[in-house]
Design a protein around this motif. Sequence first.
Motif, short mmCIF file in Angstrom:
data_model
loop_
_atom_site.label_atom_id
_atom_site.label_comp_id
_atom_site.label_asym_id
_atom_site.label_seq_id
_atom_site.Cartn_x
_atom_site.Cartn_y
_atom_site.Cartn_z
N LEU A 85 20.67 -12.96 -1.86
CA LEU A 85 20.61 -12.81 -0.41
C LEU A 85 19.71 -13.86 0.23
O LEU A 85 20.03 -14.42 1.29
N VAL A 86 18.58 -14.14 -0.42
CA VAL A 86 17.67 -15.17 0.09
C VAL A 86 18.35 -16.53 0.05
O VAL A 86 18.24 -17.32 0.99
N ASP A 87 19.06 -16.79 -1.03
CA ASP A 87 19.78 -18.06 -1.15
C ASP A 87 20.80 -18.23 -0.03
O ASP A 87 21.04 -19.34 0.46
N LYS A 88 21.36 -17.11 0.41
CA LYS A 88 22.37 -17.15 1.48
C LYS A 88 21.75 -17.23 2.86
O LYS A 88 22.26 -17.92 3.76
N GLN A 89 20.61 -16.55 3.07
CA GLN A 89 20.03 -16.44 4.41
C GLN A 89 18.79 -17.30 4.62
O GLN A 89 18.12 -17.18 5.64
N ILE A 90 18.47 -18.17 3.67
CA ILE A 90 17.21 -18.91 3.71
C ILE A 90 17.06 -19.72 5.00
O ILE A 90 15.97 -19.83 5.57
N TRP A 91 18.14 -20.28 5.49
CA TRP A 91 18.03 -21.18 6.65
C TRP A 91 17.93 -20.41 7.96
O TRP A 91 17.61 -21.01 9.00
N THR A 92 18.18 -19.10 7.94
CA THR A 92 18.12 -18.31 9.18
C THR A 92 16.77 -17.61 9.36
O THR A 92 16.55 -16.98 10.39
N LEU A 93 15.89 -17.68 8.36
CA LEU A 93 14.60 -17.01 8.47
C LEU A 93 13.75 -17.65 9.55
O LEU A 93 13.69 -18.88 9.67
N LYS A 94 13.08 -16.82 10.31
CA LYS A 94 12.29 -17.31 11.44
C LYS A 94 10.78 -17.25 11.20
O LYS A 94 10.04 -18.00 11.82
N SER A 109 17.21 -24.27 -8.31
CA SER A 109 17.87 -24.63 -7.05
C SER A 109 17.36 -23.77 -5.89
O SER A 109 17.18 -24.27 -4.77
N LEU A 110 17.10 -22.49 -6.16
CA LEU A 110 16.58 -21.61 -5.11
C LEU A 110 15.15 -22.01 -4.76
O LEU A 110 14.78 -22.04 -3.57
N LYS A 111 14.33 -22.31 -5.75
CA LYS A 111 12.96 -22.75 -5.47
C LYS A 111 12.96 -24.03 -4.64
O LYS A 111 12.14 -24.19 -3.73
N LYS A 112 13.87 -24.93 -4.95
CA LYS A 112 13.96 -26.19 -4.20
C LYS A 112 14.36 -25.93 -2.76
O LYS A 112 13.81 -26.56 -1.83
N LYS A 113 15.30 -25.02 -2.54
CA LYS A 113 15.70 -24.67 -1.18
C LYS A 113 14.53 -24.10 -0.39
O LYS A 113 14.34 -24.44 0.80
N ILE A 114 13.78 -23.24 -1.03
CA ILE A 114 12.62 -22.63 -0.37
C ILE A 114 11.60 -23.71 -0.01
O ILE A 114 11.00 -23.69 1.07
N LEU A 118 5.70 -15.92 7.24
CA LEU A 118 5.16 -14.86 6.39
C LEU A 118 6.27 -14.17 5.59
O LEU A 118 6.08 -13.81 4.43
N THR A 119 7.45 -14.01 6.21
CA THR A 119 8.59 -13.44 5.48
C THR A 119 9.00 -14.35 4.33
O THR A 119 9.25 -13.88 3.21
N LEU A 120 9.03 -15.64 4.58
CA LEU A 120 9.39 -16.60 3.54
C LEU A 120 8.40 -16.53 2.38
O LEU A 120 8.79 -16.51 1.21
N GLN A 121 7.11 -16.45 2.69
CA GLN A 121 6.10 -16.41 1.64
C GLN A 121 6.15 -15.10 0.86
O GLN A 121 5.92 -15.09 -0.36
N THR A 122 6.46 -14.01 1.54
CA THR A 122 6.59 -12.72 0.85
C THR A 122 7.74 -12.77 -0.15
O THR A 122 7.62 -12.28 -1.28
N MET A 123 8.85 -13.37 0.24
CA MET A 123 9.99 -13.48 -0.67
C MET A 123 9.69 -14.44 -1.82
O MET A 123 10.17 -14.24 -2.93
N MET A 124 8.90 -15.47 -1.56
CA MET A 124 8.52 -16.39 -2.63
C MET A 124 7.73 -15.67 -3.72
O MET A 124 7.93 -15.90 -4.92
N ARG A 125 6.85 -14.76 -3.32
CA ARG A 125 6.07 -14.01 -4.29
C ARG A 125 6.93 -13.01 -5.06
O ARG A 125 6.62 -12.65 -6.19
N CYS A 126 8.02 -12.59 -4.45
CA CYS A 126 8.86 -11.55 -5.06
C CYS A 126 9.88 -12.12 -6.04
O CYS A 126 10.11 -11.53 -7.10
N ILE A 127 10.50 -13.24 -5.72
CA ILE A 127 11.61 -13.72 -6.54
C ILE A 127 11.16 -14.14 -7.93
O ILE A 127 11.95 -14.18 -8.87
N GLY A 128 9.86 -14.45 -8.10
CA GLY A 128 9.31 -14.62 -9.43
C GLY A 128 9.45 -16.00 -10.02
O GLY A 128 10.09 -16.90 -9.46
N LYS A 129 8.84 -16.14 -11.21
CA LYS A 129 8.79 -17.44 -11.87
C LYS A 129 10.11 -17.82 -12.50
O LYS A 129 10.39 -19.01 -12.70
N ASP A 130 10.96 -16.83 -12.83
CA ASP A 130 12.22 -17.14 -13.50
C ASP A 130 13.39 -17.29 -12.54
O ASP A 130 14.54 -17.26 -12.95
#
Length: 697
Positions: A286-295, A314-319, A298-310
């Motif tokens: 879902l983050v991969d799909k909606q990453i460009w619509t986030l406003k 490609s998703l990390k690069k998008k973020i 703080l929401t972006l950083q919260t999701m970064m902590r959640c998606i984890g090291k593994d």
Amino acid sequence: MNNKTSFFLWNLRINICSFGSTSFRRTMKVDPLELHKPTLIYQNRTLKNFLFCNSLQKSQSSVRFFCQSMSIFQLEGNEIQKRSLNTLISTSVGKLLHRRQQSFDSQCFLMLHTTPQIDVDGLEKMVVSAEHDLSQKEKQLDFVRHRHLIQQCNSMSDVLDMFSKFPKLSSCRYLITMWKIAKNMSEDQRRFERQLLYEHPAFNQLCNQVMKDAKIVKLQQLMFTLYSLIKIGIPQNTYLIQVLLRVVQERINECDETCLSVLSRTLEIMEESKNVDALRTGLRLLVDKQIWTLKHILTLQTMMRCIGKDAPYSLKKKIEIKAIKELNKFTPVNSQHMFGALAAMNYRSVVLLNECSKMVAANIHGCPFWMLINMLQSCKDLQYQNLDLFTAIADYVTTTFDMWKMKQVLGILFHFESLRFRHIDLMNLFLKRVLDESQFLNQKDILCILNIYSSLNHFHECKDQQFFEVITNALNTYLPKLSSLNLLKAVYCFCVLKHFPEEFLNQLFQENIINELLMSDIESEKIEYMLHQVSACLELEDISALKSTAIPLKECSSAPLHSNTLVENILLNILEDKGLFLKNVQLPHNYFVDFELKMDSRRTRVFPISDADAFMADSDILRVALVCVPRNAFCFASTHPRGGLQMKMRHLKALGFHVILVNTLEIKKLDLKAAVTFLKAKIFSPEAFPTATKFAS
């Protein structure tokens, strides 16, 4: 045609009067809290008077009921025309028969018009709508009243008592309220309240209600409910939590930005399980799909902590790209949190870290202690070092030193040591406080202080001897309680600082302690290394009282630790003869030297290794050790050697060597010509350059 109209109206009047069993009375719903608009209900008699007495007697006024998708009858000339209204139309209003507010939230509007028009089919719709409107408003009133009652609860059990009285109120609301109460409690109080919660008779009923409501409540409310349950401390393997996780999986496509943020915070604090892993995978998609619509950052950083090291690269690069695009929106707090978010993802974005470091360094004053620790720990995890950032933090702590507790400064110095950063002023200030407040230090603090000052090889010009005395006396009180490993670590740190307290050495060299250390499976390599270093100190340093002590240690392999082909090629360019130096020389006490040269005492000439004794007497020959050291052997952004390297240099000098340190990182940055000049300046003294040129030519 007028007769037809009169007949129709007469017929309509008879039909309406026949509804005797239906209570149509125009009244005003009393609202003591004044939270709702007045509600109109019609009774037979009032409606009859309203329609016929007023409308027929006054030819210029009539009643119109405007409802969605309804038919109305309109008198045009001498004929009655039937037409439909599909939308609500607001027209000019004449005089209302009863005063009421002009804003309506129902689907029916009561208005006056100059043309007599009556809708019989819409009349029943109006009544049903009015009754529905009344029901909704009463529910809303109950909700508001109950919400105020919940806010008056002081414990989670009080909330359950309220649920027993008003079970129709949203079950999610009760659980969210529980967490709002619980988060202000201490951990012990929360544990006690949680036990009372399990024993409450209404708790199971509330849990069942939550599971029933899970599929119909708003997703945002469901997310907050799941988060509240986890934070309260409800076990994750319970049926309630697993059901909610499954429902969230089914409804994850409904997530907006707020839901994504709450879900990320929830998964971040949950343990690994099949449902959690499945939900985290869905969140990544879902983050991969909606990453460009986030406003919100703080929401972006919260999701970064959640998606984890593994998470996929490609998703990390998008973020990363998304965060870089939003850099102009970053606040100082966002910049502080970005370190932890990147560390949680295990993604080292130098661009983001550099930009955030600039903002943090410029706004460091007022930054809380826990945030400083989190940023330094994240820098360590990401292997990121920034001199401006570290200096800004250290300067901030130094200038506000009196407002910090000793343990807080010790925590910051501990993280600085792991990053190899040595701030002289801060370390001197802390050393003075240690001398003044040594009675407040426990065993762990003393060992930590010894490790920091020995690792960074920091000495205070005026306070060294006093510092050693205070630390030794403070640790001496814990000597009987020290474990064998902690005793060895303490002695090793003392040896690095060139301080040899006999009571600790005597305690360490007891046969049972040495045997216990040698048989240990924990940190065995580190234990053996420290024992070798302590043994070398006993033989090479001036410790006459303990020179006879021997430690039974294994001999190390004679194989070189690493190859320095680059430095060897540069030496060949300078000396043009392999016979003028030795490489990978093994020495006593587990020491290796990368290259050994034999030179005259003024370091103007290099002699062949085999013929050096024939040229001059032994007293005039200087043994030169070229020691190639990595970057981490020095303190960060300096040429100050750390403790282990400093002790090796002392011991090599005791073995008769003149030590030259070669930073391999600096050599790698240079081309061959510059590297030759650099190393030649290291080996030869300034007055020897004409002679050195002969070897290089």
